[in-house]
Motif scaffolding. Structure first.
Motif, mmCIF file in Angstrom:
data_model
loop_
_atom_site.group_PDB
_atom_site.id
_atom_site.type_symbol
_atom_site.label_atom_id
_atom_site.label_comp_id
_atom_site.label_asym_id
_atom_site.label_seq_id
_atom_site.Cartn_x
_atom_site.Cartn_y
_atom_site.Cartn_z
ATOM 1 N N VAL A 22 0.839 -1.208 0.000
ATOM 2 C CA VAL A 22 0.000 0.000 0.000
ATOM 3 C C VAL A 22 0.866 1.247 0.000
ATOM 4 C CG1 VAL A 22 -1.692 1.347 1.312
ATOM 5 C CG2 VAL A 22 -1.905 -1.145 1.201
ATOM 6 N N GLY A 23 1.846 1.287 0.917
ATOM 7 C CA GLY A 23 2.649 2.496 1.108
ATOM 8 C C GLY A 23 3.555 2.854 -0.046
ATOM 9 N N LEU A 24 4.168 1.855 -0.685
ATOM 10 C CA LEU A 24 5.106 2.190 -1.762
ATOM 11 C C LEU A 24 4.375 2.756 -2.976
ATOM 12 C CD1 LEU A 24 7.968 2.410 -2.722
ATOM 13 C CD2 LEU A 24 7.857 0.030 -3.510
ATOM 14 N N PRO A 25 3.280 2.123 -3.446
ATOM 15 C CA PRO A 25 2.546 2.759 -4.552
ATOM 16 C C PRO A 25 2.070 4.174 -4.205
ATOM 17 C CG PRO A 25 1.811 0.499 -4.242
ATOM 18 C CD PRO A 25 2.710 0.820 -3.081
ATOM 19 N N LEU A 26 1.680 4.383 -2.946
ATOM 20 C CA LEU A 26 1.226 5.718 -2.518
ATOM 21 C C LEU A 26 2.379 6.715 -2.600
ATOM 22 C CD1 LEU A 26 -1.441 6.902 -1.248
ATOM 23 C CD2 LEU A 26 -0.331 6.620 0.970
ATOM 24 N N ALA A 27 3.549 6.309 -2.078
ATOM 25 C CA ALA A 27 4.730 7.192 -2.082
ATOM 26 C C ALA A 27 5.120 7.554 -3.512
ATOM 27 C CB ALA A 27 5.887 6.496 -1.360
ATOM 28 N N VAL A 28 5.041 6.564 -4.406
ATOM 29 C CA VAL A 28 5.421 6.815 -5.804
ATOM 30 C C VAL A 28 4.440 7.788 -6.454
ATOM 31 C CG1 VAL A 28 5.530 5.708 -8.084
ATOM 32 C CG2 VAL A 28 6.719 4.677 -6.133
ATOM 33 N N PRO A 58 5.633 -5.898 -6.871
ATOM 34 C CA PRO A 58 5.420 -6.169 -8.305
ATOM 35 C C PRO A 58 4.613 -5.086 -9.026
ATOM 36 C CG PRO A 58 5.093 -8.165 -7.005
ATOM 37 C CD PRO A 58 5.282 -7.049 -6.027
ATOM 38 N N ASP A 59 3.667 -4.457 -8.347
ATOM 39 C CA ASP A 59 2.831 -3.443 -9.024
ATOM 40 C C ASP A 59 3.558 -2.108 -9.193
ATOM 41 O OD1 ASP A 59 -0.267 -4.554 -7.428
ATOM 42 O OD2 ASP A 59 0.800 -5.248 -9.207
ATOM 43 N N VAL A 60 4.753 -1.963 -8.592
ATOM 44 C CA VAL A 60 5.499 -0.691 -8.692
ATOM 45 C C VAL A 60 6.759 -0.927 -9.524
ATOM 46 C CG1 VAL A 60 6.682 1.165 -7.433
ATOM 47 C CG2 VAL A 60 4.658 0.051 -6.432
ATOM 48 N N PRO A 61 6.793 -0.359 -10.737
ATOM 49 C CA PRO A 61 7.966 -0.597 -11.598
ATOM 50 C C PRO A 61 9.237 0.009 -11.010
ATOM 51 C CG PRO A 61 6.120 0.378 -12.835
ATOM 52 C CD PRO A 61 5.787 0.507 -11.376
ATOM 53 N N THR A 62 10.312 -0.736 -11.050
ATOM 54 C CA THR A 62 11.594 -0.229 -10.544
ATOM 55 C C THR A 62 12.008 1.084 -11.229
ATOM 56 O OG1 THR A 62 12.538 -2.247 -9.608
ATOM 57 C CG2 THR A 62 14.075 -0.717 -10.658
ATOM 58 N N PRO A 63 11.808 1.237 -12.545
ATOM 59 C CA PRO A 63 12.234 2.509 -13.174
ATOM 60 C C PRO A 63 11.551 3.727 -12.544
ATOM 61 C CG PRO A 63 11.821 0.848 -14.849
ATOM 62 C CD PRO A 63 11.346 0.262 -13.551
ATOM 63 N N GLU A 64 10.301 3.546 -12.092
ATOM 64 C CA GLU A 64 9.606 4.690 -11.472
ATOM 65 C C GLU A 64 10.267 5.047 -10.146
ATOM 66 O OE1 GLU A 64 5.028 4.048 -13.186
ATOM 67 O OE2 GLU A 64 5.408 4.421 -11.058
ATOM 68 N N VAL A 65 10.631 4.032 -9.374
ATOM 69 C CA VAL A 65 11.319 4.282 -8.098
ATOM 70 C C VAL A 65 12.678 4.918 -8.363
ATOM 71 C CG1 VAL A 65 12.333 3.189 -6.052
ATOM 72 C CG2 VAL A 65 10.104 2.412 -6.918
ATOM 73 N N ALA A 66 13.400 4.356 -9.320
ATOM 74 C CA ALA A 66 14.760 4.862 -9.618
ATOM 75 C C ALA A 66 14.713 6.317 -10.048
ATOM 76 C CB ALA A 66 15.383 3.996 -10.712
ATOM 77 N N ASP A 67 13.720 6.656 -10.865
ATOM 78 C CA ASP A 67 13.611 8.034 -11.364
ATOM 79 C C ASP A 67 13.337 9.007 -10.221
ATOM 80 O OD1 ASP A 67 11.065 10.016 -12.574
ATOM 81 O OD2 ASP A 67 13.131 10.208 -13.329
ATOM 82 N N LEU A 68 12.404 8.637 -9.328
ATOM 83 C CA LEU A 68 12.056 9.538 -8.215
ATOM 84 C C LEU A 68 13.231 9.690 -7.253
ATOM 85 C CD1 LEU A 68 8.402 8.348 -7.497
ATOM 86 C CD2 LEU A 68 9.112 10.493 -8.582
ATOM 87 N N VAL A 69 13.935 8.595 -7.011
ATOM 88 C CA VAL A 69 15.105 8.660 -6.104
ATOM 89 C C VAL A 69 16.185 9.535 -6.732
ATOM 90 C CG1 VAL A 69 16.979 7.312 -5.083
ATOM 91 C CG2 VAL A 69 14.610 6.459 -4.981
ATOM 92 N N ALA A 70 16.400 9.332 -8.023
ATOM 93 C CA ALA A 70 17.454 10.109 -8.714
ATOM 94 C C ALA A 70 17.120 11.603 -8.699
ATOM 95 C CB ALA A 70 17.581 9.613 -10.153
#
Ligand code: SAJ
Length: 431
Positions: A22-28, A58-70
């Motif tokens: 729940v939290g990771l998709p929300l954060a993204v 699985p529902d949160v693509p790694t590229p989306e996380v990587a982009d936001l972190v970068a």
């Protein structure tokens, strides 16, 4: 500048406690709306993965996380003092049941206690964890106010249930309507403004209890209707009627009907659990939720019913369950995901082992599977393994399963999901 302005112009810093499904998709979604997001996690491993730009949901693509972190829009930490930097924080922690099937609200209490020392005036706290009506104002509010700040005057507090459907390709965090209920109208207004920044539709209700009950109504509705289908499955089997055919026929009614399906039992962290939060709280009001209790009796019995039907099927081949090799096909709690929490496959495997069967499993999404304290051997989906088993049980019908191979090489199949409806055969027994 006030909270509403900072939310409105995107400068509000947002916190999420609990970076799970729940939290990771929300954060993204918050980060994609341009807000700086601080993820607060007790798991140092999850923190490291996020800060390395890697998703483990699985529902949160790694590229989306990587982009936001970068871009410096998302970071994770185990240091809860960082809450002080946030203008709003969402609590997205588990609400399981304990071994007595009673609510375990310790995760929510611990999360509230962890952020209380760092709350500051004009901060908004929203609780997203599914829980019984009253939790926000009877449990969370007193903890937050123990730091000296008053809800409605100094800080804002609202309940907004998560509606994540893991693996759903259509309905995701950004486009699933979000119900919001605040302790005060000002709390509701702040929460509506916050969620409106990154969720397409926000639905305000009159109170936190209305929002808490909305979520429980949604999931109790599902659990009770699934139980009805499970009861009709058992009746139809005795009447020699194909319940799966009947459900498909009932679905042709263009109004007033909504399909649910029988199966081996309820899994996951929501449907088997949430209604028990409601029935537990109802007792405080001298109210016995007989409907919910009956549904849970039926649903909880399904794994045992599956084993009974398995014994009947083997019996027709003059085989006993004891000593038979049983291949479980799919052990995740539902199709096309990797989550085994409260999966009916666990109870089925436990009962099979008690009855001296040899149990192995095949699930492309699940690398390790245990029943009780015993690890269950994992095998690949091959003709040899299918032919080696005395019976294969379709417990979870992942779409990647080669049904042609399964139907063509299994000596006997107990199909608890009607997955093989296009591959009928004398070796297939429908639940
Ligand atoms: N199941 C049946 N028959 C059915 C539907 C489901 O036996 O007709 C079983 C599934 O196999 C599974 C369990 O029930 O073991 C739960 O299935 P689910 O489809 O409700 O999946 P969850 O628990 O991952 O997600 C649900 C959400 N699902 C849907 O609305 C389709 C939703 O109820 C909530 O957003 C979510 O729980 C939650 O987090 O509360």
């Amino acid at each position: 500048m006030g909270l509403l302005e900072r939310i409105g112009d995107g400068t509000a810093v947002l916190g999420v406690v609990g970076l799970g499904y729940v939290g990771l998709p929300l954060a993204v979604e918050m980060g994609k709306a341009g807000h700086k997001v601080i993820g607060l996690e007790v798991s140092a491993e999850k923190v490291a993965l996020i800060n390395a730009g890697t998703s483990y949901i699985p529902d949160v693509p790694t590229p989306e996380v990587a982009d936001l972190v970068a871009r410096g829009l998302l970071e994770a930490t185990t240091d809860f003092s960082r809450v002080a930097e946030a203008d709003a924080v969402a609590i997205c922690v588990p609400t399981p049941i304990n071994e007595n099937k009673e609510p375990d609200i310790s995760f929510m209490e611990n999360a509230a206690r962890s952020i209380t020392p760092y709350l500051h005036p004009e901060m908004l706290v929203t609780l997203e964890s599914t829980t019984y009506p009253g939790t926000t104002e009877e449990v969370i509010q007193p903890i937050l106010e123990s730091g000296g700040l008053k809800v409605g005057a100094d800080i804002f507090l609202a309940f907004s249930p998560e509606r994540v459907d893991p693996g759903n390709p259509v309905w995701q965090t950004h486009n699933t309507p979000k119900v919001v209920g605040g302790v005060t109208p000002a709390c509701t207004k702040a929460a509506v403004a916050l969620y409106g920044r990154y969720i397409e539709s926000v639905v305000p209700v009159s109170s936190t209890r209305a929002a808490e009950m909305t979520k429980l109504l949604e999931n109790t509705f599902r659990g009770v209707n699934i139980a009805l289908m499970n009861e009709l499955l058992m009746l139809c089997e005795r009447m020699h009627v194909n319940v799966w055919e009947v459900i498909e026929a009932a679905k042709t009614k263009p109004f007033g009907f909504m399909p649910f399906y029988p199966g081996p039992g309820l899994g996951g962290h929501c449907i088997p659990v949430d209604p028990l939060y409601l029935s537990w709280k109802a007792r405080e009001y001298d109210f016995r939720t007989e409907f919910i209790d009956l549904a849970w009796r039926i649903n909880d019995n399904m794994p045992y019913y599956v084993v009974t039907r398995l014994m009947d099927a083997l019996n027709l081949q003059r085989k006993s369950l004891a000593g038979s090799r049983v291949l479980l096909l799919g052990v995740a709690y539902k199709a096309d995901i990797d989550d085994v929490r409260m999966s009916p496959a666990k109870r089925i495997a436990e009962v099979l082992l008690e009855k001296q069967a040899e149990v192995v499993y095949c699930d492309p999404y699940v690398d390790r599977f245990s029943a009780g304290s015993q690890d269950i051997a994992r095998v690949d989906l091959t003709a040899e393994e299918l032919e080696r088993a005395d019976v294969a049980v379709v417990v979870t019908a992942h779409r990647v399963f080669d049904l042609e191979l399964i139907g063509g090489h299994s000596r006997l199949i107990l199909d608890t999901r009607n997955a093989l409806w296009e591959h009928p055969g004398d070796n297939v027994v429908r639940l």
